[in-house]
Design a protein around this motif. Structure first.
Motif, short mmCIF file in Angstrom:
data_model
loop_
_atom_site.label_atom_id
_atom_site.label_comp_id
_atom_site.label_asym_id
_atom_site.label_seq_id
_atom_site.Cartn_x
_atom_site.Cartn_y
_atom_site.Cartn_z
N ALA A 110 0.85 -1.20 0.00
CA ALA A 110 0.00 0.00 0.00
C ALA A 110 0.88 1.24 0.00
CB ALA A 110 -0.90 0.02 1.22
N ILE A 111 0.35 2.30 -0.57
CA ILE A 111 1.00 3.62 -0.49
C ILE A 111 -0.09 4.59 -0.05
CG2 ILE A 111 2.21 5.45 -1.70
CD1 ILE A 111 3.25 3.37 -3.66
N ARG A 112 0.19 5.28 1.05
CA ARG A 112 -0.82 6.17 1.63
C ARG A 112 -0.14 7.35 2.28
NH1 ARG A 112 0.84 2.45 5.11
NH2 ARG A 112 0.85 2.87 7.33
N THR A 113 -0.94 8.30 2.69
CA THR A 113 -0.41 9.43 3.47
C THR A 113 -0.84 9.26 4.91
OG1 THR A 113 -2.32 10.78 2.90
CG2 THR A 113 -0.36 11.03 1.52
N GLU A 114 0.01 9.71 5.81
CA GLU A 114 -0.26 9.60 7.24
C GLU A 114 0.12 10.89 7.93
OE1 GLU A 114 -1.54 7.21 9.16
OE2 GLU A 114 -1.81 5.74 7.57
N ARG A 115 -0.31 11.01 9.16
CA ARG A 115 0.02 12.16 9.99
C ARG A 115 1.43 12.04 10.54
NH1 ARG A 115 -2.87 16.08 12.56
NH2 ARG A 115 -1.91 16.88 14.45
N GLY A 116 1.92 10.81 10.76
CA GLY A 116 3.24 10.63 11.32
C GLY A 116 3.75 9.22 11.16
N LEU A 117 5.06 9.07 11.37
CA LEU A 117 5.70 7.76 11.32
C LEU A 117 7.05 7.87 12.02
CD1 LEU A 117 5.41 4.86 9.89
CD2 LEU A 117 7.11 5.76 8.33
N LEU A 128 4.33 10.61 3.36
CA LEU A 128 4.00 9.57 2.39
C LEU A 128 4.57 8.26 2.95
CD1 LEU A 128 2.82 9.04 -0.49
CD2 LEU A 128 5.18 9.20 -1.30
N VAL A 129 3.73 7.26 3.10
CA VAL A 129 4.15 5.98 3.70
C VAL A 129 3.95 4.86 2.69
CG1 VAL A 129 3.77 4.35 5.57
CG2 VAL A 129 3.56 6.79 6.01
N ILE A 130 5.02 4.11 2.47
CA ILE A 130 4.97 2.94 1.59
C ILE A 130 5.05 1.71 2.47
CG2 ILE A 130 6.09 1.70 -0.31
CD1 ILE A 130 7.33 4.38 -1.16
N ARG A 131 4.01 0.91 2.44
CA ARG A 131 4.03 -0.38 3.18
C ARG A 131 4.47 -1.45 2.18
NH1 ARG A 131 -0.38 -2.16 7.35
NH2 ARG A 131 0.78 -0.56 8.45
N GLY A 146 7.92 14.79 1.77
CA GLY A 146 8.34 15.50 0.58
C GLY A 146 8.41 17.00 0.80
N ASP A 147 9.36 17.64 0.13
CA ASP A 147 9.43 19.10 0.15
C ASP A 147 8.19 19.68 -0.54
OD1 ASP A 147 11.87 19.04 1.46
OD2 ASP A 147 13.03 19.13 -0.41
N ASP A 148 7.72 18.98 -1.57
CA ASP A 148 6.53 19.38 -2.31
C ASP A 148 5.46 18.31 -2.12
OD1 ASP A 148 4.62 20.27 -4.07
OD2 ASP A 148 5.79 19.85 -5.88
N LYS A 149 4.50 18.58 -1.27
CA LYS A 149 3.49 17.57 -0.95
C LYS A 149 2.45 17.39 -2.05
CE LYS A 149 4.47 18.08 3.86
NZ LYS A 149 5.71 18.72 3.50
N SER A 150 2.51 18.21 -3.08
CA SER A 150 1.57 18.06 -4.19
C SER A 150 1.88 16.81 -5.01
CB SER A 150 1.59 19.30 -5.08
OG SER A 150 2.83 19.41 -5.76
N ILE A 151 3.03 16.16 -4.78
CA ILE A 151 3.35 14.93 -5.50
C ILE A 151 2.68 13.71 -4.87
CG2 ILE A 151 5.57 15.77 -6.36
CD1 ILE A 151 6.18 13.33 -3.90
N TYR A 152 2.18 13.82 -3.66
CA TYR A 152 1.60 12.66 -2.98
C TYR A 152 0.47 12.00 -3.78
CZ TYR A 152 4.19 13.94 1.30
OH TYR A 152 5.15 14.21 2.22
N PRO A 153 -0.45 12.76 -4.39
CA PRO A 153 -1.50 12.10 -5.17
C PRO A 153 -0.96 11.27 -6.35
CG PRO A 153 -2.16 14.33 -4.66
CD PRO A 153 -0.73 14.19 -4.24
N LEU A 154 0.18 11.68 -6.92
CA LEU A 154 0.80 10.87 -7.98
C LEU A 154 1.18 9.50 -7.45
CD1 LEU A 154 3.23 13.49 -9.57
CD2 LEU A 154 1.11 12.62 -10.56
N TRP A 155 1.70 9.47 -6.25
CA TRP A 155 2.12 8.21 -5.65
C TRP A 155 0.92 7.36 -5.26
CZ3 TRP A 155 6.84 5.98 -4.96
CH2 TRP A 155 7.94 6.74 -5.37
N THR A 156 -0.06 7.94 -4.62
CA THR A 156 -1.20 7.14 -4.17
C THR A 156 -2.05 6.68 -5.35
OG1 THR A 156 -2.45 9.17 -3.70
CG2 THR A 156 -1.26 8.15 -1.88
N SER A 157 -2.18 7.47 -6.41
CA SER A 157 -2.96 7.05 -7.58
C SER A 157 -2.21 5.96 -8.35
CB SER A 157 -3.30 8.22 -8.50
OG SER A 157 -2.12 8.75 -9.08
N GLU A 158 -0.87 6.06 -8.44
CA GLU A 158 -0.08 5.00 -9.08
C GLU A 158 -0.24 3.68 -8.33
OE1 GLU A 158 1.88 4.71 -11.80
OE2 GLU A 158 1.41 6.74 -12.45
N ALA A 159 -0.29 3.77 -7.01
CA ALA A 159 -0.46 2.55 -6.21
C ALA A 159 -1.81 1.90 -6.50
CB ALA A 159 -0.33 2.87 -4.72
N ASP A 160 -2.85 2.73 -6.65
CA ASP A 160 -4.18 2.20 -6.95
C ASP A 160 -4.20 1.53 -8.32
OD1 ASP A 160 -5.05 3.18 -4.53
OD2 ASP A 160 -5.91 5.01 -5.39
#
Length: 163
Positions: A110-117, A128-131, A146-160
């Motif tokens: 899974a690839i998701r976003t979290e509040r902390g790790l 951004l958390v990769i399990r 990430g320095d630019d958090k706007s990339i997170y949706p690219l990661w989570t949509s690719e995972a889907d």
């Protein structure tokens, strides 16, 4: 003279506490070695790039599902500036002053976003958390802020799409 003795006493106490923390970290690494096992190596050919490299901070890796059980094996426990990129064959996290982390595509769960790790707490969806599953069978959560958090949706949509 009393001030000197007190200063030396506090310095000695501080040194003892630092040594105990270091010993605890090494003990944790020893206990986790069999669970984590050998990590995958970066292949010579990475294949087609799906997401361009992004700079940020490698937050750390934990044993899933505990977001605070930081892995101390090797250099996985050390935070570092990093660059994260995604390939058709997996994800590559290149860290400054530490070995790269290669996460093969077939081991990503899974690839998701979290509040902390790993003790790093951010705002909502700040990490951004990769399990993924290590060759030993242990599930690992690897965090990247990430320095630019706007990339997170690219990661989570690719995972889907790749699931």
């Amino acid at each position: 003279m009393d001030r000197f003795v007190l200063t030396v006493g506090f310095l000695a106490l501080w040194i003892v506490l630092v040594l105990l923390m270091w010993k605890g970290w090494k003990g944790r690494a020893r206990r986790q070695q069999d669970v984590v096992g050998e990590l995958p190596t970066v292949p010579a050919e990475l294949g087609e790039r799906l997401v361009e490299p992004s700079t940020g901070l490698y937050v750390g890796s934990t044993l899933a599902p505990s977001w605070q059980d930081r892995i101390a094996v090797g250099d996985l426990g050390y935070r570092a500036n990093a660059e994260l990129s995604r390939y058709r064959t997996g994800a590559l996290l290149e860290r400054d002053g530490a070995s790269p982390i290669w996460i093969p595509q077939d081991s990503i769960r899974a690839i998701r976003t979290e509040r902390g790790l790993a003790g790093k707490v951010m705002s909502k969806d700040g990490v951004l958390v990769i399990r993924w599953q290590a060759p030993s069978g242990a599930e690992i959560d690897t965090g990247f802020r990430g320095d630019d958090k706007s990339i997170y949706p690219l990661w989570t949509s690719e995972a889907d799409e790749n699931s």
